[in-house]
Design a protein around this motif. Structure first.
Motif, PDB file in Angstrom:
ATOM      1  N   GLU A 214       0.822  -1.222   0.000  1.00 45.92           N
ATOM      2  CA  GLU A 214       0.000   0.000   0.000  1.00 45.92           C
ATOM      3  C   GLU A 214       0.856   1.272   0.000  1.00 45.92           C
ATOM      4  OE1 GLU A 214      -2.894  -0.086  -0.794  1.00 45.92           O
ATOM      5  OE2 GLU A 214      -3.603  -2.094  -0.330  1.00 45.92           O
TER       6      GLU A 214
ATOM      7  N   ALA B 166       1.508   1.515  -3.546  1.00 47.92           N
ATOM      8  CA  ALA B 166       0.318   1.595  -4.396  1.00 47.92           C
ATOM      9  C   ALA B 166      -0.098   3.017  -4.756  1.00 47.92           C
ATOM     10  CB  ALA B 166      -0.850   0.885  -3.696  1.00 47.92           C
TER      11      ALA B 166
ATOM     12  N   GLU C 229      -5.999   4.609  -1.926  1.00 45.10           N
ATOM     13  CA  GLU C 229      -4.828   3.809  -1.542  1.00 45.10           C
ATOM     14  C   GLU C 229      -4.240   4.307  -0.221  1.00 45.10           C
ATOM     15  OE1 GLU C 229      -4.336   1.148  -2.909  1.00 45.10           O
ATOM     16  OE2 GLU C 229      -4.441   1.189  -5.092  1.00 45.10           O
TER      17      GLU C 229
ATOM     18  N   HIS D 224      -6.098   2.628   2.455  1.00 45.99           N
ATOM     19  CA  HIS D 224      -5.628   1.244   2.628  1.00 45.99           C
ATOM     20  C   HIS D 224      -4.356   1.246   3.487  1.00 45.99           C
ATOM     21  CE1 HIS D 224      -7.602  -0.141  -1.435  1.00 45.99           C
ATOM     22  NE2 HIS D 224      -8.492   0.256  -0.533  1.00 45.99           N
TER      23      HIS D 224
ATOM     24  N   GLU E  30      -9.313  -2.701  -5.109  1.00 46.13           N
ATOM     25  CA  GLU E  30      -8.216  -3.043  -6.031  1.00 46.13           C
ATOM     26  C   GLU E  30      -8.782  -3.481  -7.382  1.00 46.13           C
ATOM     27  OE1 GLU E  30      -5.656  -1.994  -4.961  1.00 46.13           O
ATOM     28  OE2 GLU E  30      -5.399  -2.396  -2.834  1.00 46.13           O
TER      29      GLU E  30
HETATM   30 FE   LIG Z   1      -4.607  -0.668  -2.077  1.00 49.84          FE
END
Ligand SMILES: [Fe+2]
Ligand SMILES: [Fe+2]
Length: 325
Positions: free
Chosen positions: A102, A105, A141, A144, A262
């Protein structure tokens, strides 16, 4: 950079084009005003519940096919290499692995925005929808990442060190790749997002019962169920706003929704590989028609080329002169 190949935004606007509206949903492939690329479905999820967006695939010149093949082969090699490294370090430490994933990401979305800002400053492209959607993707993201931090994924110094250094390298690599070929950069991100989807999918299937007994992180409850969900809807370009409202009762729900996110990223990255295809889900009126593009601050629909590879190819072939007509 090849400034002589990019027309200034002000010269490429055609007001008549901006008054059209199309009765289609967000990010559905545009009518054939411009050439689309063939995108190999190298990374179709095997276990997912979502459908990878279908794209029309008109016959392409051999040279285009070859370039796309080369781009995608490089991406697959790079992704496989990174996955092997992660497998080596994180075979038995799921949350640490997710933290690293993450941290990385968010990077490509920030890189896309950086390059798009630069192009806009130079007067080459203006793509407000791309800026909005990519920011919403990075916002998703980031949440996350906050969830993984709350779960303790960042407790080891080595994991933070590795994630942060990969992120810096990944940023500059994505900026370079995006300037070279947006199609290639979006495909690489599709590969990464697909890996993320598969990783969470396996984790949920292996630990589902246990996860259902554990509480959801506070940050997950707040992000998915509280306050203004505009940005939550914004990154899901294959959905109508307000159509996905998750429940977060436990840790299982949390991971299911991260996995679904995702999947949404994967679809958006796939759709983005077709030039000019990306639309904000909020750029459509309630009746499904697209808002006027000038009023939404949006598109330059007469780009001559997209990235250095495309510009070079068209400058030596018939493509550019054809586009100029
Ligand atoms: Fe993610
Ligand atoms: Fe992701």
């Amino acid at each position: 950079m090849l400034p002589f190949l990019f027309p200034p935004i002000s010269r490429t606007r055609n007001p008549s084009k901006f008054s059209k509206s199309y009765p289609v949903r967000a990010a559905v492939v545009r009518e054939q005003e411009e050439k689309e690329v063939v995108v190999e479905e190298t990374f179709r999820p095997k276990t997912s519940g979502f459908n990878v967006q279908s794209q029309r695939e008109p016959p392409q010149p051999d040279s285009d096919q070859l370039i796309i093949k080369i781009e995608q082969s490089i991406n697959v090699f790079l992704t496989d290499t990174v996955i092997k490294v992660l497998d080596t370090f994180y075979r038995d430490r799921d949350y640490a692995r997710f933290f690293v994933l993450e941290t990385i990401a968010r990077v490509p979305y920030f890189a896309f925005i950086s390059v798009l800002h630069l192009y806009e400053s130079f007067g080459w492209w203006r793509r407000a929808d791309y800026l909005k959607v990519h920011f919403a993707e990075s916002w998703n993201e980031m949440h996350h990442l906050l969830i993984m931090e709350e779960l303790g994924g960042n407790s080891w110094w080595f994991d933070r060190f590795l994630a942060q250094h990969i992120a810096v390298f990944y940023y500059f690599m994505t900026v370079f790749m995006y300037a070279l070929s947006p199609r290639m950069a979006y495909h690489f991100s599709e590969c990464v997002e697909h890996h993320a989807y598969s990783t969470y999918d396996k984790f949920i299937k292996a630990n589902g019962d246990e996860l259902k007994e554990m509480p959801a992180p506070e940050v997950a409850v707040r992000y998915y169920t509280g306050g203004d969900l505009y940005l939550f809807d914004e990154f899901q370009t294959s959905r109508v706003p307000n159509s996905r409202r998750p429940k977060i009762d436990n840790l299982y729900d949390t991971f299911v929704n991260i996995r679904e996110d995702e999947g949404e990223h994967c679809q958006t990255m796939k759709a983005s590989q077709t030039p000019g295809n990306l639309r904000s889900p909020h750029s459509y009126a309630d009746d499904g028609s697209k808002e006027d593009e000038l009023s939404s601050g949006c598109m330059d629909t007469e780009l001559h080329c997209e990235g250095i590879v495309d510009c070079l190819k068209k400058s030596v072939g018939p493509g550019l002169s054809k586009t100029k007509q």
